[in-house]
Enzyme design. Structure first.
Site, PDB file in Angstrom:
ATOM      1  N   GLU A 108      -1.046   5.942   4.876  1.00  0.00           N
ATOM      2  CA  GLU A 108      -2.004   6.045   3.768  1.00  0.00           C
ATOM      3  C   GLU A 108      -3.105   7.017   4.141  1.00  0.00           C
ATOM      4  OE1 GLU A 108      -3.666   2.460   2.124  1.00  0.00           O
ATOM      5  OE2 GLU A 108      -1.764   1.371   2.241  1.00  0.00           O
TER       6      GLU A 108
ATOM      7  N   TYR B 222      -8.770   6.721   6.212  1.00  0.00           N
ATOM      8  CA  TYR B 222      -9.524   7.272   5.088  1.00  0.00           C
ATOM      9  C   TYR B 222     -10.823   7.940   5.504  1.00  0.00           C
ATOM     10  CZ  TYR B 222      -6.397   4.700   1.955  1.00  0.00           C
ATOM     11  OH  TYR B 222      -5.292   4.242   1.283  1.00  0.00           O
TER      12      TYR B 222
ATOM     13  N   HIS C 254       2.658  -6.735   2.044  1.00  0.00           N
ATOM     14  CA  HIS C 254       1.474  -5.958   1.697  1.00  0.00           C
ATOM     15  C   HIS C 254       0.471  -6.892   1.016  1.00  0.00           C
ATOM     16  CE1 HIS C 254       0.000  -1.676   1.064  1.00  0.00           C
ATOM     17  NE2 HIS C 254      -0.919  -2.391   0.467  1.00  0.00           N
TER      18      HIS C 254
ATOM     19  N   GLU D 230      -1.683  -3.605   7.461  1.00  0.00           N
ATOM     20  CA  GLU D 230      -3.095  -3.838   7.795  1.00  0.00           C
ATOM     21  C   GLU D 230      -3.437  -5.307   8.081  1.00  0.00           C
ATOM     22  OE1 GLU D 230      -5.005  -0.227   5.073  1.00  0.00           O
ATOM     23  OE2 GLU D 230      -5.214  -2.315   4.432  1.00  0.00           O
TER      24      GLU D 230
ATOM     25  N   ARG E  13       7.032   5.322   0.172  1.00  0.00           N
ATOM     26  CA  ARG E  13       6.675   4.066   0.815  1.00  0.00           C
ATOM     27  C   ARG E  13       6.333   3.040  -0.264  1.00  0.00           C
ATOM     28  NH1 ARG E  13       1.120   1.945   3.051  1.00  0.00           N
ATOM     29  NH2 ARG E  13       1.834   0.177   4.313  1.00  0.00           N
TER      30      ARG E  13
ATOM     31  N   ASN F 126      -3.231   3.742   8.446  1.00  0.00           N
ATOM     32  CA  ASN F 126      -3.916   3.997   7.179  1.00  0.00           C
ATOM     33  C   ASN F 126      -5.307   4.505   7.516  1.00  0.00           C
ATOM     34  OD1 ASN F 126      -1.637   2.924   6.026  1.00  0.00           O
ATOM     35  ND2 ASN F 126      -2.618   1.054   5.286  1.00  0.00           N
TER      36      ASN F 126
END
Length: 511
Positions: free
Chosen positions: A403, A335, A147, A193, A103, A333
């Site tokens: 991500e 985390y 991005h 995002e 990616r 994404n």
């Protein structure tokens, strides 16, 4: 001030200097063979974070160049990991690691230096070479169009994402990408995002174009209570316009897929009180529904309509129809987990920013359950929770985890056992989600090589491969996590790696 600081902690999303629960137990006992045979495994980066060559071959500045050079960051992306010159070496590393897919993002200001119009032939050459190199090594390109790195010229001309003019310019940029690369690129992500872009760039001012207002941040311009909603609105319209274009002109011939990316936390009520439980539902609507509901149902969540009021823009009927179903997949994404506490107050709507509008505090605090040196609660089962939420709330759409990763100080250490534990535990929970019916199609670590991180410069890194930023040649060194991931991808029992030493030899191209 305390509320602002709590929200600040929430949005420092790239610092994950965390200790995973039970990290001393070693990685989970699983391998690629446990996953469906057609499941995609990859890793990723983005243009400004790794390409470098910021002033070479006709590239013009992006808003990130301006922001970094203004001194708001540790260093700049002028050279970064120098992938612009070292992409062949990196693709060789990807092949040796065993990646199915890579990616990456295209630099809008490299491809179309004036933001619109003239296409840069040097950029076409570079991205064509990168795509071809990937395909020649059996690696699928997953391309993100945007991005965070808007051409500075568009920011200067009409304030970028604050203007509806961005919709046409983004669509024209996407058209160039589909036309030039779509015969070989089958997976496109329009925006990375946009929920984070709106909040960091236009509420707190932590990221370009550094717009905010007192008391939410320290900026010279901006309006925190209103601008994030305007930016998200234009992001959604730009996305649906590009998807509509792709459907009309390219999809039948190129047979590709297109989606959008959203940053997600697993949100947990801070207590089992009714108020905190309801506040958590509101927070889900604000953080996830803000982006996904318009794509799924054609409008923002009813909760947001009620609580944000006239600050929340409205879609026309045709815009709503174009938005509904404008994705082949959703990419996430993920985390960490966060905790939500109800926060009643009487602040007037005109003086409330995004956090105050949802009448909830989203925080890393968890009543002392997290280890003392953990900034964010590491909850691998949170990934499973997020996927279950999408399955239950949004019809179980096709999903890519684009991500997932673990930040550590950029100190040259190659023995990143905590990163291995983090990735392994998240893969274990991903596998459980798949067995529970999640329609997840792929998983990408962040990041493949060390990058210029978009909140912390070169202080922390996520890379499977260490990049020596002090070396003019930017040599790459495989970390323990790179060897572990490679072993996992080859279907091997990798637990014996825990007692091995990392390879200290830099990767040097033989081509």
């Amino acid at each position: 001030m305390m509320r602002v600081m709590v929200f600040l902690v929430l949005l420092l999303l790239t610092v994950m200097i965390m200790v995973g629960n039970g990290e001393q137990n070693g990685p989970a006992l699983l391998s690629r063979d446990d996953f469906p045979s057609n499941f995609i495994f990859g890793s990723g980066t983005s243009a400004y974070q790794v390409e470098g060559a910021a002033a070479e071959d006709g590239r013009s500045p992006s808003v990130w160049d301006t922001f970094a050079h203004a001194g708001y960051m540790q260093g700049t992306g002028d050279t970064a990991s120098d992938e612009y010159h070292k992409y062949k070496e990196d693709v060789k590393l990807m092949k040796e690691t065993g990646l199915d897919a890579y990616r990456f993002s295209i630099s809008w200001s490299r491809l179309i230096p004036d933001g619109r119009g003239r296409v840069n032939p040097k950029a076409l050459e570079y991205y064509n070479n990168l795509v071809n190199e990937l395909l020649n090594h059996g690696i699928k390109p997953h391309v993100t169009l945007f991005h965070y790195d808007l051409p500075q010229v568009l920011e200067d001309e009409y304030e970028g994402w604050l203007s509806p003019k961005i919709v046409d310019d983004f669509t024209a940029y996407a058209d160039v990408c589909f036309r030039e690369f779509g015969d070989r690129v089958s997976h496109w992500t329009t925006l990375n995002e946009p929920n984070v872009l709106a909040l960091l760039g236009y509420d707190l001012g932590f990221a370009p174009p550094k717009r905010c207002s007192h008391p939410f941040g320290n900026c010279s311009r901006g309006n925190s209570p209103t601008e994030p909603y305007i930016v998200m609105h234009h992001c959604l319209l730009a996305h649906s316009s590009a998807v509509s274009l792709y459907a009309r002109k390219y999809k039948a011939k190129q047979q590709g897929f297109i989606g959008i990316n959203v940053f997600v936390y697993h949100l947990i009520p801070l207590t089992n009180s009714t108020n905190d439980i309801i506040a958590t539902r509101r927070a889900q609507d604000f953080y996830v529904g803000w982006l996904i509901e318009p794509l799924y149902r054609g409008d923002y969540p009813k909760t947001m309509r009620k609580m944000v009021g006239s600050k929340l823009p409205k879609f026309s009927r045709s815009q709503s129809e174009q938005l509904t179903g404008s994705y082949d997949f959703i990419s996430l994404n993920y985390y960490a987990a966060m905790y939500v506490k109800d926060d009643p107050h009487d602040i007037p709507a005109s003086q409330r920013d995004f956090r105050a509008d949802m009448f909830a505090v989203v925080t890393a605090a968890d009543n002392g359950l997290t280890k003392s040196d953990t900034l964010f609660p590491v909850l691998p089962s949170g990934l499973r929770g997020v996927l279950e939420y999408f399955k239950q709330s949004y019809g179980n759409p096709p999903i890519y985890i684009h991500e997932n990763g673990f930040a550590m100080p950029q100190n040259g250490s190659l023995y990143d056992v905590r990163r291995v534990k983090y990735i392994s535990d998240h893969l274990e929970n991903l596998l459980i989600a798949l067995r529970n019916g999640s329609n997840t199609l792929g998983y990408f670590t962040w990041s493949f090589i060390d990058a210029y991180e978009l909140l912390y410069g070169y202080e922390y890194s996520y890379g499977l491969y260490y990049v020596d930023f002090g070396d003019e040649d930017r040599k790459r060194y495989p970390r323990f996590s790179a060897r572990w991931y490679s072993s996992f991808l080859r279907g091997r029992n990798h637990t014996n790696l825990m007692n091995s030493s990392p390879n200290l030899t830099p990767f040097v191209s033989t081509t």
